[in-house]
Design a protein around this motif. Structure first.
Motif, short mmCIF file in Angstrom:
data_model
loop_
_atom_site.label_atom_id
_atom_site.label_comp_id
_atom_site.label_asym_id
_atom_site.label_seq_id
_atom_site.Cartn_x
_atom_site.Cartn_y
_atom_site.Cartn_z
N GLY A 42 -9.63 -13.86 -5.13
CA GLY A 42 -8.45 -14.16 -5.93
C GLY A 42 -8.60 -13.74 -7.37
N SER A 43 -9.84 -13.72 -7.88
CA SER A 43 -10.06 -13.23 -9.25
C SER A 43 -9.66 -11.77 -9.34
CB SER A 43 -11.52 -13.41 -9.64
OG SER A 43 -11.89 -14.77 -9.64
N GLU A 44 -10.06 -10.98 -8.35
CA GLU A 44 -9.71 -9.56 -8.35
C GLU A 44 -8.20 -9.39 -8.22
OE1 GLU A 44 -10.79 -5.55 -5.78
OE2 GLU A 44 -12.21 -7.23 -5.81
N THR A 45 -7.57 -10.20 -7.37
CA THR A 45 -6.12 -10.14 -7.23
C THR A 45 -5.44 -10.39 -8.57
OG1 THR A 45 -6.18 -10.87 -4.92
CG2 THR A 45 -4.11 -11.17 -6.10
N ARG A 46 -5.90 -11.42 -9.29
CA ARG A 46 -5.27 -11.76 -10.57
C ARG A 46 -5.37 -10.60 -11.56
NH1 ARG A 46 -5.92 -16.91 -14.74
NH2 ARG A 46 -3.82 -17.36 -14.03
N VAL A 47 -6.57 -10.04 -11.71
CA VAL A 47 -6.77 -8.99 -12.71
C VAL A 47 -6.00 -7.73 -12.33
CG1 VAL A 47 -8.48 -7.48 -13.78
CG2 VAL A 47 -9.02 -9.90 -13.40
N VAL A 48 -6.14 -7.28 -11.09
CA VAL A 48 -5.50 -6.04 -10.66
C VAL A 48 -3.98 -6.17 -10.67
CG1 VAL A 48 -5.21 -4.46 -8.70
CG2 VAL A 48 -7.50 -5.26 -9.34
N ARG A 49 -3.48 -7.31 -10.19
CA ARG A 49 -2.03 -7.53 -10.17
C ARG A 49 -1.46 -7.49 -11.59
NH1 ARG A 49 1.38 -11.98 -10.42
NH2 ARG A 49 3.19 -11.93 -9.03
N TRP A 50 -2.16 -8.12 -12.54
CA TRP A 50 -1.71 -8.12 -13.93
C TRP A 50 -1.69 -6.71 -14.49
CZ3 TRP A 50 -5.08 -7.02 -18.16
CH2 TRP A 50 -4.48 -7.15 -19.42
N LEU A 51 -2.72 -5.91 -14.23
CA LEU A 51 -2.77 -4.55 -14.73
C LEU A 51 -1.63 -3.70 -14.15
CD1 LEU A 51 -6.62 -3.97 -14.59
CD2 LEU A 51 -5.22 -3.86 -16.67
N ARG A 52 -1.42 -3.82 -12.85
CA ARG A 52 -0.37 -3.01 -12.22
C ARG A 52 1.01 -3.41 -12.72
NH1 ARG A 52 -3.43 -2.81 -6.38
NH2 ARG A 52 -4.40 -0.77 -6.72
N ARG A 53 1.22 -4.68 -12.99
CA ARG A 53 2.51 -5.11 -13.51
C ARG A 53 2.72 -4.66 -14.95
NH1 ARG A 53 4.74 -8.80 -9.67
NH2 ARG A 53 6.16 -9.85 -11.09
N ARG A 54 1.64 -4.25 -15.61
CA ARG A 54 1.74 -3.64 -16.94
C ARG A 54 1.80 -2.11 -16.85
NH1 ARG A 54 0.61 -6.92 -21.43
NH2 ARG A 54 0.25 -5.00 -22.62
N ARG A 55 2.01 -1.59 -15.63
CA ARG A 55 2.20 -0.16 -15.38
C ARG A 55 0.92 0.65 -15.48
NH1 ARG A 55 6.77 -1.04 -12.78
NH2 ARG A 55 8.44 -1.81 -14.11
N PHE A 56 -0.24 0.02 -15.36
CA PHE A 56 -1.49 0.77 -15.29
C PHE A 56 -1.71 1.25 -13.86
CE2 PHE A 56 -2.53 -1.68 -19.14
CZ PHE A 56 -3.11 -0.70 -19.92
N HIS A 57 -2.29 2.45 -13.76
CA HIS A 57 -2.70 2.94 -12.45
C HIS A 57 -4.11 2.39 -12.17
CE1 HIS A 57 -3.24 5.51 -8.96
NE2 HIS A 57 -4.40 5.88 -9.47
N VAL A 58 -4.25 1.64 -11.08
CA VAL A 58 -5.52 0.98 -10.76
C VAL A 58 -6.01 1.47 -9.40
CG1 VAL A 58 -6.73 -1.21 -10.49
CG2 VAL A 58 -4.75 -1.06 -12.02
N GLU A 59 -7.26 1.88 -9.37
CA GLU A 59 -7.93 2.22 -8.10
C GLU A 59 -8.88 1.06 -7.77
OE1 GLU A 59 -7.74 5.09 -6.31
OE2 GLU A 59 -6.79 6.53 -7.66
#
Length: 313
Positions: A205-222
Motif C-alpha cells: 500500500g505504501s507503493e500504491t500511495r506514492v505511485v498513485r500520487w505521482l501519476r495523478r500529478r501527471r508524472f510518467h512512472v515505471e
C-alpha cells in the motif's frame, strides 16, 4: 490498468526471471481462522452433539447469537458483530482476509465496519453499518468475502484506500485484474473517478500511495524496473528511482545491509535512488511529497540522460 515496466538497464542485460507469485490468503474465512462456527460446522472440530453440549456446559464453547457458537480462539471483533446481529465487512474484513490496509489515525479508525440485510434497526455504538439492499444474508460467513468486502469499501473508503485494497487483492492473487475491473464496472462513475487507474505492479500500500500520487500529478512512472546486478526497483520517475518500504518495522540488520548493497550497485550504474521509509509515507506524508518533488527536480536532466544511455547499451 498499469503493469510492471519492461525497462531493463542496461539494455544488454538478460531478461529477468519473474516467478509466478503464490496466492496469499483466501477469499473466505471460516471457523478455523475466526474461532466462530455454526452448529453444523462443529463436527469438523471433532464435536458430536453430546460433546458439544458438554463443552457448552463447561463454558469451553459459548452461544453468542442465533446459530453461532464461539470457540476459545474466537475473534473479539467478529463476536461483537455477531452479538449485535451484524457481520464484519469493508476495511475490517479486508484486514482479516490479509489485504494490505493503510495506516489510519482518525477517530473513525476505531469503528468496526459491519453489514446485515436491511431491516432498519439502529446501528450499535462503535460500528459503521453497510446495508445491502437485499432481504437475506448474501453470504453465510461471519466475515464478508474479499469481493463483498471490497464492494462495500469502494462506497465507504477514500479513493486512495479503495485503490490500496484493490491493488493488494491483485498482488496477493485473491482477485484477478478482470475481477477487479468487474467490481469497478458495477460502481458509479463518481467512485471510479475517485479511485482512478489501478496497477498490478504495486507490492504494498505504501507503493500504491506514492505511485498513485505521482501519476495523478501527471508524472510518467515505471514500476518494477529491472537493473542488472541490483534486481527490481520499485519505481522510476523523472530520472529518479524509488525504493518504498511497505512495512512499519524493518526486517533487521540483514535487510538493512542488503538494501544498502543494492543501493551501491545502482550507484555504480550512475543511478540515483531515493529510499522512502514507512514512516515517511504514512506519518510525514506532506513533507515527503515535497522531498520527492525536490529530488526529481534536482536529479532532473542528469538522471534521465543516464537512464536513456543505459537503455541503449
Amino acid at each position: 490498468m498499469y503493469g510492471p515496466s519492461r525497462l531493463i538497464l542496461p539494455a544488454s542485460a538478460g531478461i529477468p526471471f519473474r516467478p509466478n507469485r503464490r496466492r496469499r490468503g483466501t477469499l473466505h474465512l471460516g471457523a478455523r481462522q475466526l474461532g466462530v462456527a455454526r452448529r453444523s460446522e462443529l463436527a469438523a472440530f471433532g464435536h458430536t452433539p453430546w460433546t458439544m453440549r458438554a463443552a457448552l456446559e463447561r463454558g469451553e464453547l459459548q452461544r453468542v447469537a442465533r446459530g453461532w457458537i464461539t470457540l476459545p480462539s474466537a475473534s473479539p471483533a467478529v463476536v461483537r458483530a455477531l452479538v449485535a446481529g451484524y457481520r464484519v465487512t469493508c476495511v475490517d474484513a479486508a484486514r482479516m482476509q490479509g489485504l494490505w490496509t493503510p495506516h489510519d489515525a482518525s477517530p473513525e479508525a476505531e469503528l468496526l465496519h459491519v453489514y446485515r440485510y436491511g431491516d432498519g434497526r439502529a446501528v450499535p455504538d462503535g460500528m459503521i453499518a453497510h446495508l445491502p439492499r437485499v432481504r437475506s444474508w448474501p453470504e453465510p460467513d461471519a466475515v464478508a468475502s474479499v469481493p463483498l468486502a471490497l464492494e462495500h469499501a469502494l462506497r465507504c473508503c477514500s479513493g486512495e484506500t479503495a485503490a490500496i485494497l484493490l491493488e493488494s487483492a491483485m498482488e496477493r492473487r485473491l482477485l484477478s485484474p478482470a475481477a477487479v475491473q468487474q467490481l469497478l464496472d458495477r460502481s458509479p462513475d463518481a467512485i471510479r473517478s475517485r479511485i482512478g487507474t489501478l496497477s498490478t505492479a504495486s507490492d504494498s500500500g505504501s507503493e500504491t500511495r506514492v505511485v498513485r500520487w505521482l501519476r495523478r500529478r501527471r508524472f510518467h512512472v515505471e514500476q518494477q524496473v529491472f537493473v542488472d546486478g541490483v534486481g527490481l526497483l520499485d519505481a522510476y520517475v523523472g530520472g529518479l528511482f524509488l525504493e518504498i518500504d511497505g512495512r512499519e518495522f524493518h526486517d533487521g540488520e540483514d535487510a538493512f545491509r542488503r538494501d544498502r548493497r543494492r543501493d551501491l550497485r545502482a550507484i555504480r550504474h550512475g543511478l540515483q535512488v531515493l529510499r522512502l521509509s514507512y514512516a515517511q509515507v504514512w506519518h510525514d506524508w506532506d513533507r515527503t511529497q515535497q522531498d520527492i518533488l525536490r529530488a526529481i527536480d534536482e536529479v532532473g536532466v542528469f538522471g534521465r540522460r543516464k537512464v536513456e544511455r543505459l537503455a541503449l547499451r
